[in-house]
Scaffold this motif. Sequence first.
Motif, PDB file in Angstrom:
ATOM      1  N   LYS A 235       0.830  -1.201   0.000  1.00 34.05           N
ATOM      2  CA  LYS A 235       0.000   0.000   0.000  1.00 34.05           C
ATOM      3  C   LYS A 235       0.870   1.260   0.000  1.00 34.05           C
ATOM      4  O   LYS A 235       0.373   2.371  -0.036  1.00 34.05           O
ATOM      5  N   ILE A 236       2.178   1.077   0.066  1.00 34.11           N
ATOM      6  CA  ILE A 236       3.092   2.224   0.005  1.00 34.11           C
ATOM      7  C   ILE A 236       4.098   1.990  -1.142  1.00 34.11           C
ATOM      8  O   ILE A 236       5.303   2.147  -0.981  1.00 34.11           O
ATOM      9  N   TYR A 237       3.552   1.535  -2.267  1.00 34.44           N
ATOM     10  CA  TYR A 237       4.295   1.449  -3.535  1.00 34.44           C
ATOM     11  C   TYR A 237       5.313   0.311  -3.601  1.00 34.44           C
ATOM     12  O   TYR A 237       6.060   0.195  -4.561  1.00 34.44           O
ATOM     13  N   GLY A 238       5.334  -0.541  -2.572  1.00 34.24           N
ATOM     14  CA  GLY A 238       6.230  -1.697  -2.578  1.00 34.24           C
ATOM     15  C   GLY A 238       5.488  -2.953  -3.020  1.00 34.24           C
ATOM     16  O   GLY A 238       4.307  -2.905  -3.363  1.00 34.24           O
ATOM     17  N   PRO A 239       6.205  -4.084  -3.019  1.00 35.98           N
ATOM     18  CA  PRO A 239       5.590  -5.343  -3.460  1.00 35.98           C
ATOM     19  C   PRO A 239       4.604  -5.931  -2.442  1.00 35.98           C
ATOM     20  O   PRO A 239       4.638  -5.568  -1.260  1.00 35.98           O
ATOM     21  N   THR A 240       3.768  -6.857  -2.898  1.00 34.26           N
ATOM     22  CA  THR A 240       2.832  -7.544  -2.000  1.00 34.26           C
ATOM     23  C   THR A 240       3.573  -8.618  -1.209  1.00 34.26           C
ATOM     24  O   THR A 240       4.707  -8.979  -1.522  1.00 34.26           O
ATOM     25  N   GLY A 241       2.905  -9.125  -0.189  1.00 33.16           N
ATOM     26  CA  GLY A 241       3.476 -10.221   0.595  1.00 33.16           C
ATOM     27  C   GLY A 241       4.548  -9.778   1.575  1.00 33.16           C
ATOM     28  O   GLY A 241       5.338 -10.575   2.073  1.00 33.16           O
ATOM     29  N   MET A 242       4.608  -8.486   1.833  1.00 25.80           N
ATOM     30  CA  MET A 242       5.652  -7.933   2.695  1.00 25.80           C
ATOM     31  C   MET A 242       5.004  -6.919   3.630  1.00 25.80           C
ATOM     32  O   MET A 242       4.199  -6.092   3.181  1.00 25.80           O
ATOM     33  N   GLY A 243       5.322  -7.015   4.897  1.00 29.07           N
ATOM     34  CA  GLY A 243       4.730  -6.063   5.832  1.00 29.07           C
ATOM     35  C   GLY A 243       5.684  -5.745   6.959  1.00 29.07           C
ATOM     36  O   GLY A 243       6.748  -6.357   7.087  1.00 29.07           O
ATOM     37  N   ILE A 244       5.281  -4.789   7.754  1.00 33.41           N
ATOM     38  CA  ILE A 244       6.128  -4.344   8.855  1.00 33.41           C
ATOM     39  C   ILE A 244       5.349  -4.398  10.155  1.00 33.41           C
ATOM     40  O   ILE A 244       4.183  -4.024  10.211  1.00 33.41           O
ATOM     41  N   LEU A 245       6.046  -4.882  11.173  1.00 41.52           N
ATOM     42  CA  LEU A 245       5.554  -4.703  12.533  1.00 41.52           C
ATOM     43  C   LEU A 245       6.624  -3.931  13.278  1.00 41.52           C
ATOM     44  O   LEU A 245       7.770  -4.386  13.375  1.00 41.52           O
ATOM     45  N   TYR A 246       6.245  -2.759  13.765  1.00 41.85           N
ATOM     46  CA  TYR A 246       7.131  -2.047  14.671  1.00 41.85           C
ATOM     47  C   TYR A 246       6.669  -2.360  16.080  1.00 41.85           C
ATOM     48  O   TYR A 246       5.453  -2.404  16.354  1.00 41.85           O
ATOM     49  N   GLY A 247       7.611  -2.588  16.975  1.00 48.20           N
ATOM     50  CA  GLY A 247       7.255  -2.748  18.381  1.00 48.20           C
ATOM     51  C   GLY A 247       8.357  -2.142  19.231  1.00 48.20           C
ATOM     52  O   GLY A 247       9.535  -2.244  18.882  1.00 48.20           O
ATOM     53  N   LYS A 248       7.975  -1.495  20.313  1.00 52.55           N
ATOM     54  CA  LYS A 248       9.002  -0.978  21.234  1.00 52.55           C
ATOM     55  C   LYS A 248       9.815  -2.162  21.737  1.00 52.55           C
ATOM     56  O   LYS A 248       9.240  -3.202  22.098  1.00 52.55           O
ATOM     57  N   GLU A 249      11.107  -1.987  21.782  1.00 48.25           N
ATOM     58  CA  GLU A 249      11.997  -3.088  22.151  1.00 48.25           C
ATOM     59  C   GLU A 249      11.573  -3.744  23.471  1.00 48.25           C
ATOM     60  O   GLU A 249      11.527  -4.970  23.572  1.00 48.25           O
ATOM     61  N   GLU A 250      11.240  -2.918  24.454  1.00 50.90           N
ATOM     62  CA  GLU A 250      10.870  -3.480  25.762  1.00 50.90           C
ATOM     63  C   GLU A 250       9.655  -4.405  25.647  1.00 50.90           C
ATOM     64  O   GLU A 250       9.586  -5.422  26.332  1.00 50.90           O
ATOM     65  N   TRP A 251       8.717  -4.076  24.774  1.00 46.86           N
ATOM     66  CA  TRP A 251       7.553  -4.944  24.590  1.00 46.86           C
ATOM     67  C   TRP A 251       7.944  -6.216  23.832  1.00 46.86           C
ATOM     68  O   TRP A 251       7.547  -7.320  24.204  1.00 46.86           O
ATOM     69  N   LEU A 252       8.704  -6.039  22.769  1.00 47.65           N
ATOM     70  CA  LEU A 252       9.066  -7.217  21.954  1.00 47.65           C
ATOM     71  C   LEU A 252       9.893  -8.211  22.763  1.00 47.65           C
ATOM     72  O   LEU A 252       9.828  -9.419  22.543  1.00 47.65           O
ATOM     73  N   GLU A 253      10.680  -7.696  23.721  1.00 43.18           N
ATOM     74  CA  GLU A 253      11.462  -8.601  24.580  1.00 43.18           C
ATOM     75  C   GLU A 253      10.542  -9.398  25.508  1.00 43.18           C
ATOM     76  O   GLU A 253      10.860 -10.514  25.889  1.00 43.18           O
TER      77      GLU A 253
END
Lengths: 415, 143
Positions: A235-253
């Motif tokens: 949805k931001i001009y890149g290919p399909t099948g690819m996405g991002i999850l951002y998470g604060k490091e403390e949460w992801l740990e």
Amino acid sequence: MITQEQKEITKLDVNKIRIDFPILNTNIYGHSLVYFDNAATTQKPNQVIDSISDYYKNYNSNVHRGVHHLSQMATDRFEEARRTVRDFINAESEKEIIFTRGTSDSINLIASSFGKAFVRKGDRVLITAMEHHSNIVPWQILCEDREAQLDVIPIDEKGELIFEEFEKLLDSDVRILALPYVSNSLGTVNPVKKIIEAAHSHGVPVLLDAAQAVQHIPVDVKELNVDFLAFSSHKIYGPTGMGILYGKEEWLEKIPPYQGGGEMIHTVTFEKTTYNELPFKFEAGTPNIAGAIGLDSALKYVTNLGIDSIHIYENKLYQYALEKLSSIKELTFIGEAKERAGAISFVIENTHPFDVGEILDKQGIAVRTGHHCTEPIMDQFKIPGTIRASFSFYNTKDEVDRLVLGLNRAKQMLL
Amino acid sequence: MTIKEKQDEIIADFSFFEDWMDKYEYIIQLGKELPLIDEAFKTDDKLIKGCQSRVWMHAEEKEGKVLFSADSDALITKGLVSLVIKVLSGHSAEDIHNADIYFIDQIGLKSHLSPTRSNGLLSMLKQMKLYALALKTRHQLEK
């Protein structure tokens, strides 16, 4: 409001930009294509297409494994993509950038892993009445599994969240709040900073579905102080099948891995496996290498144009479209929030959205019709669906005029 | 006329249209003209729900012929539904069950039969065939 600083931002040269997108020259049923289905997926510039093809032609190899030259090259570019994403959303560290298959995958990851760690029987999860199904169903699955309760923040007739109702729902039983930054069917831009502050004051972490936001407005995770944020490359001009999850490091740990497999492990024995460090802990199996490289090019393309310039251009186009569409007297907008971006939804009195969409298609105009994967919204407005036109920086006022002409033609045929 | 002859007639009619808009004008006109189904049959048990538009279908057998009536909330779908009814209604269960419906493809509206389009037309055709199969099986059992 456009500030003095914004005035100095470079104006987009749309004619030049359009040359970068080969598909925009397509003819559909003898008409030049007007692509207004950008909220479903955006078209890709040559820079993105070429980078993917360059990867497969010149350095296709698996990442993080081989000692050989090609693998090293692929790994470098793959990890460069992670840094590009980090900078694009202003994250603290690339450890906070998880590559997924898309927004839905990112949300499922958090619903599953966060859910395992923190959601217990009788707890509550908050979402809003304007969610895409992707930000409803993963939480429903979690709540059913955990015997937790899913509560929905209502929206008013304009398509804005009712803040007082939200505050009433916030209490110490709420484990997480998930909401969209921008609604895919109504275009509403939620006051997320204020919402995140309110949630945090009750100790509630927030996941933002930014699938319809990152391509239209500058998103800064530090400034928002958001805990998790998800978006899709396509949805931001890149290919399909690819996405991002951002998470604060403390949460992801603090949360366990989502899926098991290669890449996400540190050591494996039949007795016990230890997991890799961030971000790899959440990336099982060979990742979408071409997807990451394509996304990297897409984000660089957007950055090069300037997300602020994009925002200003698209906003002007959006306002122009609202004004022109208002000239059709049988047309009713669905969603009239004060702050809107991306998509305009509407219905035309005594016509079915599907019929209108089909007649527009035969005039070379691509829009989306139906419920846009937001059935609860359609139920609230008591309509079977809407016609949705969604915009990008490569769209023009002329194209908006063609939409209006096309709608008038459809109206004439159907009424 | 047989099911095949009826389809060939529709294909011939459509061959006169030079562009898409004329074709659609005609289909929409068909949709507007025909009161396709008794309001009493527009109930949930007759509803074939599609993602985009809805179709209601009613079938009954009279003197060895199956009679269909149907309706849709979208005009283009309704126009196509009326063509399908024109083709299939009034034939024996056996003929309907064995029929090869090719006219929708031939007049260039194949996309309406795509499962992803999900506008109820495909499901309606399946329902019609299933109804015919059920009748046919019953007749065989009765013999």
